[in-house]
Every structure is written in structure tokens, then in C-alpha cells.
Design an enzyme around this catalytic site. Structure first.
Site, mmCIF file in Angstrom:
data_model
loop_
_atom_site.group_PDB
_atom_site.id
_atom_site.type_symbol
_atom_site.label_atom_id
_atom_site.label_comp_id
_atom_site.label_asym_id
_atom_site.label_seq_id
_atom_site.Cartn_x
_atom_site.Cartn_y
_atom_site.Cartn_z
ATOM 1 N N HIS A 71 12.791 15.530 -0.264
ATOM 2 C CA HIS A 71 13.777 16.389 0.399
ATOM 3 C C HIS A 71 13.137 17.314 1.425
ATOM 4 O O HIS A 71 12.047 17.842 1.226
ATOM 5 C CB HIS A 71 14.599 17.183 -0.620
ATOM 6 C CG HIS A 71 13.845 18.208 -1.410
ATOM 7 N ND1 HIS A 71 13.743 19.526 -1.011
ATOM 8 C CD2 HIS A 71 13.205 18.129 -2.595
ATOM 9 C CE1 HIS A 71 13.051 20.206 -1.916
ATOM 10 N NE2 HIS A 71 12.703 19.387 -2.886
ATOM 11 N N ASP A 188 6.950 22.260 -1.260
ATOM 12 C CA ASP A 188 8.089 21.728 -1.995
ATOM 13 C C ASP A 188 9.255 21.646 -1.030
ATOM 14 O O ASP A 188 9.881 22.670 -0.731
ATOM 15 C CB ASP A 188 8.399 22.641 -3.188
ATOM 16 C CG ASP A 188 9.708 22.315 -3.881
ATOM 17 O OD1 ASP A 188 10.177 21.170 -3.747
ATOM 18 O OD2 ASP A 188 10.273 23.207 -4.549
ATOM 19 N N GLU A 222 18.585 19.182 -1.953
ATOM 20 C CA GLU A 222 17.986 19.148 -3.291
ATOM 21 C C GLU A 222 17.863 20.530 -3.904
ATOM 22 O O GLU A 222 18.072 20.708 -5.105
ATOM 23 C CB GLU A 222 16.608 18.479 -3.235
ATOM 24 C CG GLU A 222 16.029 18.123 -4.600
ATOM 25 C CD GLU A 222 15.279 19.261 -5.274
ATOM 26 O OE1 GLU A 222 14.962 19.148 -6.474
ATOM 27 O OE2 GLU A 222 14.980 20.276 -4.596
ATOM 28 N N GLU A 223 17.501 21.528 -3.095
ATOM 29 C CA GLU A 223 17.274 22.870 -3.637
ATOM 30 C C GLU A 223 18.550 23.501 -4.206
ATOM 31 O O GLU A 223 18.475 24.473 -4.955
ATOM 32 C CB GLU A 223 16.673 23.791 -2.564
ATOM 33 C CG GLU A 223 15.261 23.423 -2.121
ATOM 34 C CD GLU A 223 14.209 23.626 -3.204
ATOM 35 O OE1 GLU A 223 14.549 24.105 -4.309
ATOM 36 O OE2 GLU A 223 13.036 23.298 -2.949
ATOM 37 N N ASP A 243 8.497 14.521 -5.505
ATOM 38 C CA ASP A 243 8.674 15.965 -5.385
ATOM 39 C C ASP A 243 7.419 16.615 -5.955
ATOM 40 O O ASP A 243 6.516 15.939 -6.441
ATOM 41 C CB ASP A 243 9.933 16.406 -6.142
ATOM 42 C CG ASP A 243 10.587 17.644 -5.555
ATOM 43 O OD1 ASP A 243 9.838 18.492 -5.023
ATOM 44 O OD2 ASP A 243 11.813 17.778 -5.640
ATOM 45 N N HIS A 323 7.676 27.715 -5.302
ATOM 46 C CA HIS A 323 8.747 28.591 -4.817
ATOM 47 C C HIS A 323 8.234 29.960 -4.388
ATOM 48 O O HIS A 323 8.976 30.934 -4.355
ATOM 49 C CB HIS A 323 9.869 28.721 -5.858
ATOM 50 C CG HIS A 323 10.760 27.529 -5.897
ATOM 51 N ND1 HIS A 323 11.976 27.526 -6.526
ATOM 52 C CD2 HIS A 323 10.611 26.277 -5.378
ATOM 53 C CE1 HIS A 323 12.546 26.329 -6.392
ATOM 54 N NE2 HIS A 323 11.721 25.559 -5.702
#
Length: 350
Positions: A71, A188, A222-223, A243, A323
Site C-alpha cells: 500500500h 510502512d 490500507e491504513e 507489508d 508508525h
């Protein structure tokens, strides 16, 4: 013939991708970038209605299909309130904490296409003024965007063209170190997007015939939980999300191997596919780690929740400080790319 994986090329490609702002809901520019890269390889693509990108490589068998996803959407924010003090209150996009963005440079993307810069700060930042500067909660009430413009009130902000609902992206601060690390926000999952592009390039240049028709989905939601839960053909048997591997206390994932996920918050991944991936890694001397990610979901788990009858798996490079300000090493990228290459050329489970 080019040596593969060409890790320096992969790192430079990832650097380009993370430098394109693309919080979930604002991904057109990065999708166009990936689209152009695939067009240069003479790979046809199509968009789904959600804005994701799909490329299909034909295989010897068209009875059974595979799908691989990564993603391009990232964490970010949106303007929640134009404040009377000339600053902005934000609402988060994706699962992260406010402390992860304190002091970060950002961009505000207006509906008219204007881009302004700013900094995300605590309202009570100055220790010379606020006694509780260190103790005040890092939350929506206390954190705000200081805009790089002469603004003193809400009217001044609106004159710049900023309004509620404008997207806010974070400066990735990407760096490639001399000893092989790449550190940046949004590895990510843009590291995996770069890896998939390199994989497709290798297959194209080597003129490899895949055993099964293989779909590559570059998802863009996706997030927020639903990027890869659609556009899965009835012929698709195996679905592999590419991922990040999550690192921390109790985890086996590191920055130097490919992480193969056995289970995340959605439950166990398909045991037979996981075993196939570990056997491919062992057979081809690819460094890997098996792991469980307790607070994690992927496009593959989203597809399962949507009711698709597929065999699902998850692998990816090990990413430190997920993150937040993330980091990985070129050997993790390399091992991930090697495993994916072996996987797309392998037989299916069962």
C-alpha cells in the site's frame, strides 16, 4: 545482466516514493508515480474505483491466480478546526499517537491545490511560559499546527485558502546512511511498494514466465482498513500482503531479515502458505524470522474479513519504530525481494 536485487536502486526508489505526500484519502500523486514506473516497463495497469492500481502478469496457468499487495497510503491528518489563535487543530488519519508527530514539519494541502508548510507542536511548548510543558497530554486538544505564514486569527488562515477537511502530510525526513540503513517516515508500506516494483522489473527483464497469473495491487486505503479487500478475482487462490514486519519487545523481527507473519490481531495466517514461505527461505538461503504482531492488520486480513475464499499470507521487511520515525536496513529489503522472487515462481499450496 543486472545483478539482483539491485539494492541501491531499490533504496533510491523507496526514497522517491516516501517523498511523495500520500495520507490515506490523498493518494493520487503517488499512484500516478507508480503508474508511470510500470508504464515505463510496458506493464498495463488499471485503476479500481477506490483509486488503487492493479497490474496483471499472465502465467502458464490461468485457472488459478495469485495476488500480491502493498500500500502507498500513509498516516497523516486532516484539518479539524481553524482556530481563533491562528493555528490549526488536526484529526489523525491512521493508527498512531500524537506524541509520534510532536515537533514534526508538515504540509497543508488545500482544496484549491495550494501547499503550505507548518510545524506540529504542543500549544504549551514554551517552557518559559507553560509550567506543564512537559506533563501536558499529547492529544487533539493540546496539539496544533503552527503555519509558516503571518496569521493571527481564523480569518487570516481562511484567506490563505485553508479550511476544515484539508489534508496534512508529515515530512518523511528520509535519509540513506553509508552503512546501509534507510530511515524515514512511511516505510510502512512504501518500502514494500518499492520492492514490488523492483520485483516486476526483474521478472520483465528476465522474461520470466510465471506459473500462475499474478495480480499486483497497489492499494491506497490500507491504513484505514479496507485497501485490499476488493478486486480479487474468483480464480485467485493465494493472496500475499507485502507489508512491514513490526519490531519491539518480545518480537523476533529485526531490520536485517524478511519477517514472515504467523498471526496478527485478525488471527493466524494460512499455515500451509506460511510453511511454503519458510521452506522457500531455507532452500534459497534467505534470512527470515517468524513473528506474531499483536496490534496489526493487513490488506490480506481485510480481504479475509470481506469474505473472500483465499489462502492468505503476510511478509515484509522488518521496520523499527513503526508508525513513527521508522528505519530498516538494506539487507532486510534484499531478503524480502529475494523471497518474493522465489515465491512468485513457486507452486501453490496443496
Amino acid at each position: 545482466m543486472t545483478a539482483y536485487p539491485n539494492i541501491n536502486e531499490t533504496k533510491e526508489l523507496i526514497k522517491e516514493i516516501v517523498s511523495i505526500p500520500s495520507p490515506s484519502g490523498y493518494t493520487e500523486n503517488v499512484i500516478q508515480f507508480v503508474e508511470k514506473k510500470l508504464s515505463e516497463l510496458q506493464i498495463e495497469t488499471k485503476r479500481n474505483n477506490k483509486g488503487g492500481l492493479i497490474a496483471i502478469l499472465p502465467g502458464e496457468s490461468d485457472q488459478k491466480h495469485r495476488m500480491l499487495t502493498a500500500h502507498v497510503d500513509t498516516l497523516g491528518a486532516m484539518v479539524k478546526e481553524v482556530k481563533s489563535n491562528g493555528r490549526l487543530r488536526i484529526d489523525l488519519i491512521g493508527g498512531f499517537k500524537y506524541n509520534a508527530i510532536e515537533g514534526e514539519y508538515c504540509k497543508i494541502h488545500t482544496a484549491a491545490g495550494k501547499v503550505l508548510t507548518g510545524t506540529i507542536l504542543m500549544h504549551q511548548t514554551s517552557v518559559h511560559v507553560y509550567k506543564d510543558a512537559g506533563d501536558a497530554k499529547r492529544n487533539q486538544d493540546n496539539m496544533e499546527v503552527r503555519i509558516d505564514a503571518k496569521v493571527e486569527n481564523a480569518e487570516d488562515i481562511r484567506e490563505l485558502g485553508i479550511e476544515v477537511g484539508d489534508f496534512v502530510s508529515f515530512d518523511p525526513r528520509v535519509q540513506l546512511t553509508d552503512n546501509g540503513f534507510i530511515k524515514s517516515r512511511h516505510l510502512d508500506d512504501k518500502a514494500s511498494v518499492g520492492i514490488l516494483l523492483q520485483l516486476i522489473k526483474r521478472l520483465k527483464e528476465e522474461n520470466k514466465q510465471l506459473p500462475y497469473t499474478t495480480h499486483f495491487l497497489i492499494s491506497n486505503n490500507e491504513e484505514i482498513g479496507y485497501g485490499g479487500n476488493s478486486n480479487i478475482t474468483p480464480e485467485t487462490v493465494e493472496y500475499l500482503a507485502v507489508d512491514m514486519g513490526a519490531m519491539g519487545d518480545g518480537q523476533s523481527t529485526d531490520e536485517y531479515t524478511v519477517s514472515i507473519c504467523a498471526k496478527d490481531a485478525s488471527g493466524p495466517y494460512h499455515y500451509g502458505l506460511r510453511q511454503n514461505l519458510t521452506e522457500l527461505a531455507k532452500k534459497n538461503d534467505i534470512g527470515y524470522k517468524l513473528d506474531i504482531y499483536p496490534y496489526y492488520g493487513s490488506d490480506a486480513s481485510a480481504a479475509i474479513r470481506a469474505g473472500h475464499d483465499i489462502v492468505h499470507g503476510l511478509i515484509g521487511p522488518g521496520i523499527d519504530s513503526s508508525h513513527a520515525y521508522e528505519r530498516t536496513h538494506e539487507t532486510s529489503l534484499e531478503n524480502t525481494e529475494k523471497l518474493l522472487y522465489q515465491y512468485v515462481l513457486s507452486d501453490m499450496v496443496g
